[in-house]
Design a protein around this motif. Structure first.
Motif, short mmCIF file in Angstrom:
data_model
loop_
_atom_site.label_atom_id
_atom_site.label_comp_id
_atom_site.label_asym_id
_atom_site.label_seq_id
_atom_site.Cartn_x
_atom_site.Cartn_y
_atom_site.Cartn_z
N VAL A 120 0.88 -1.14 0.00
CA VAL A 120 -0.08 0.04 -0.02
C VAL A 120 0.75 1.09 0.05
CG1 VAL A 120 -1.73 1.20 1.07
CG2 VAL A 120 -1.91 -1.35 1.23
N ALA A 121 1.09 1.74 -1.12
CA ALA A 121 2.00 2.95 -1.40
C ALA A 121 1.56 4.12 -0.57
CB ALA A 121 2.01 3.45 -2.73
N ALA A 122 0.16 4.52 -0.37
CA ALA A 122 -0.41 5.43 0.51
C ALA A 122 -1.79 5.16 0.92
CB ALA A 122 -0.20 6.89 -0.36
N VAL A 123 -2.44 5.47 1.96
CA VAL A 123 -3.66 5.23 2.30
C VAL A 123 -4.44 6.19 1.67
CG1 VAL A 123 -5.40 5.21 4.22
CG2 VAL A 123 -3.01 4.14 4.77
N PRO A 124 -5.37 5.68 0.90
CA PRO A 124 -6.11 6.69 0.05
C PRO A 124 -6.96 7.92 0.86
CG PRO A 124 -6.53 4.55 -0.74
CD PRO A 124 -6.05 4.28 0.48
N ASP A 125 -7.02 9.05 0.27
CA ASP A 125 -7.80 10.18 0.83
C ASP A 125 -9.23 9.47 1.41
OD1 ASP A 125 -5.64 11.70 0.50
OD2 ASP A 125 -6.19 12.46 -1.31
N ALA A 126 -10.11 10.23 2.24
CA ALA A 126 -11.38 10.07 2.40
C ALA A 126 -12.17 10.80 1.23
CB ALA A 126 -11.72 10.81 3.75
N ILE A 127 -13.34 10.27 0.89
CA ILE A 127 -14.21 10.46 -0.03
C ILE A 127 -15.34 11.27 0.55
CG2 ILE A 127 -15.64 9.89 -1.92
CD1 ILE A 127 -14.28 7.18 -2.18
N PHE A 128 -15.58 12.51 0.18
CA PHE A 128 -16.74 13.30 0.76
C PHE A 128 -17.55 13.76 -0.18
CE2 PHE A 128 -18.57 17.51 1.87
CZ PHE A 128 -19.25 17.15 3.02
N LEU A 129 -18.81 13.61 -0.16
CA LEU A 129 -19.86 14.07 -1.31
C LEU A 129 -20.71 15.15 -0.82
CD1 LEU A 129 -20.87 10.80 -3.06
CD2 LEU A 129 -19.17 12.65 -3.80
N ASN A 130 -20.71 16.17 -1.09
CA ASN A 130 -21.62 17.25 -0.45
C ASN A 130 -22.75 17.29 -1.46
OD1 ASN A 130 -22.86 19.60 0.42
ND2 ASN A 130 -21.23 20.92 0.58
N ASN A 145 -10.19 6.09 -5.75
CA ASN A 145 -8.69 6.29 -5.16
C ASN A 145 -7.74 5.14 -5.08
OD1 ASN A 145 -9.42 9.03 -4.58
ND2 ASN A 145 -10.22 8.76 -2.63
N GLU A 146 -8.06 4.46 -5.97
CA GLU A 146 -7.16 3.16 -5.96
C GLU A 146 -5.67 3.23 -6.58
OE1 GLU A 146 -9.00 0.34 -8.42
OE2 GLU A 146 -10.63 -0.36 -6.88
N SER A 147 -5.52 4.39 -7.25
CA SER A 147 -4.21 4.72 -7.75
C SER A 147 -3.29 5.11 -6.58
CB SER A 147 -4.39 5.93 -8.93
OG SER A 147 -5.05 7.03 -8.40
N GLN A 148 -4.05 5.85 -5.59
CA GLN A 148 -3.12 6.30 -4.61
C GLN A 148 -2.50 5.02 -3.81
OE1 GLN A 148 -6.37 9.16 -3.08
NE2 GLN A 148 -4.43 10.07 -2.04
N ALA A 149 -3.31 3.99 -3.67
CA ALA A 149 -2.71 2.69 -2.82
C ALA A 149 -1.78 2.02 -3.69
CB ALA A 149 -3.99 1.80 -2.60
N LEU A 150 -1.87 2.05 -5.23
CA LEU A 150 -1.02 1.46 -6.25
C LEU A 150 0.26 2.09 -5.99
CD1 LEU A 150 -3.55 0.50 -8.91
CD2 LEU A 150 -2.13 -1.21 -7.73
N GLY A 151 0.46 3.43 -6.08
CA GLY A 151 1.55 4.06 -6.37
C GLY A 151 2.03 3.95 -7.81
N SER A 152 3.42 3.36 -7.86
CA SER A 152 3.99 2.96 -9.02
C SER A 152 3.66 1.37 -9.49
CB SER A 152 5.54 3.22 -9.05
OG SER A 152 6.22 2.50 -8.00
N GLN A 153 3.00 0.77 -8.68
CA GLN A 153 2.76 -0.56 -9.24
C GLN A 153 1.94 -0.90 -10.36
OE1 GLN A 153 2.49 -2.78 -4.91
NE2 GLN A 153 1.73 -0.94 -4.78
N ASP A 154 2.11 -1.80 -11.10
CA ASP A 154 1.28 -2.27 -12.28
C ASP A 154 -0.21 -2.33 -11.77
OD1 ASP A 154 0.11 -3.02 -14.66
OD2 ASP A 154 1.55 -4.43 -14.88
N PRO A 155 -1.21 -1.45 -12.29
CA PRO A 155 -2.49 -1.69 -12.09
C PRO A 155 -3.09 -2.89 -12.61
CG PRO A 155 -2.51 0.04 -13.63
CD PRO A 155 -0.79 -0.37 -13.12
N PHE A 156 -2.62 -3.35 -13.56
CA PHE A 156 -2.93 -4.61 -14.50
C PHE A 156 -2.73 -5.94 -13.57
CE2 PHE A 156 -2.87 -1.40 -17.38
CZ PHE A 156 -4.48 -1.31 -17.93
#
Length: 303
Positions: A120-130, A145-156
């Protein structure tokens, strides 16, 4: 002369109608990265898939090769297929099934996979919907926010699964089936994520983040969530049924883009209301049902 010619044709035909051997397509061999974790290298026994490759055929031999050319020509087989260390991940092994009874040969492939160890490259931000309606209820896309957890890892090479409880994420049970359209059950609410390689049978990581919308989701909202809609899928009308006293409801129908398709207030008689969906295109919709301070969203399929 005619009899001899007929016999010759029969013999010739039989020679060329012998069944050609056909190699079965084997399942990949998957080994967890336990020997020096992180190097993506393990020692494979290629022969454990021979049953699938031979597929009940007799008088055949199996050989394993590093390239398709080697397998096609029957050259350069691996000398010890019971202990092959992979040199790539994944690695493709080319397999030749050769008949020993003059029925030809066939070639197939065998995949060797060492599942990656997720980080887990970084814990994703909270999601807020107003949304501006102050009802404490919203439909969230948990995947944004999956890309935040992936960082440079291959998403596929990785997958994400979502849960409402940490124990479920660890056990891979009670998964959120539609994480791109999740109706919150508390506000704020903690969502737990299981990040794993595509071959989710070795290492995985569990992390969490928060979703929140404007307003307060109270006890009355949970009570109203016990209402049901049927039929679903629907083609003409949809009945909304309640197990509590409700005199009228306000319904808003959204399409998958979040656009308001229609909005109206309808009465409730004998615990039920009906709405007409006959003119709607076939698609997935979200039916937002409100009564006083109570709100719930139901997924509706129009066919």
């Amino acid at each position: 002369m005619k009899r001899w010619l007929l016999l010759t044709l029969v013999v010739f035909s039989c020679q060329y109608t012998k069944a050609q051997v056909t190699a079965g397509v084997p399942d990949p061999i998957i080994l967890c990265d336990v020997n020096n974790p992180g190097d993506e290298t393990e020692v494979f026994d290629l022969t454990i898939r021979e049953g699938q490759i031979i597929n009940g055929q007799s008088n055949v031999v199996v050989s394993y090769h590093p390239t398709s050319g080697d397998a096609l020509s029957g050259t350069n087989p691996y000398p010890n297929p019971m202990a092959l260390t992979n040199i790539a991940n994944p690695q493709v092994v080319f397999v030749r099934l050769q008949s020993t009874a003059g029925q030809g040969w066939d070639v197939t492939t065998l995949d060797l996979i060492v599942p990656l160890i997720p980080v887990v490259a970084a814990v994703p931000d909270a999601i807020f919907l107003n949304e501006g309606d102050n009802d404490g209820s919203a439909v969230f896309d948990l995947t944004i926010n999956e890309s935040q957890a992936l960082g440079s890892q291959d998403p596929f090479r990785f997958q994400f699964k979502y849960y409402q409880a940490e124990a479920d994420a660890i056990a891979d049970e009670n998964r959120i089936t539609d994480p791109e359209n999740f109706q919150n059950t508390a506000n704020p609410q903690t969502i737990f994520v299981r990040m794993a390689p595509l071959e989710d049978q070795c290492d995985f990581e569990v992390y969490s983040f928060t979703i929140e919308t404007d307003g307060v989701l109270g006890v009355l909202d949970i009570s109203l969530s016990n209402c049901s809609i049927f039929p679903n899928p629907a083609s003409e009308t949809v009945t909304i049924s309640f197990n509590q006293m409700v005199s009228s409801i306000h319904v808003v129908l959204y399409n998958v883009l979040g656009e308001n398709v229609f909005s109206e207030t309808v009465s409730v008689q004998k615990g039920q209301s009906r709405i007409d969906v006959s003119t709607l295109p076939e698609n997935i919709y979200y039916l937002k049902i409100s009564s006083e301070e109570q709100t719930v969203v139901k997924k509706l399929i129009k066919n």
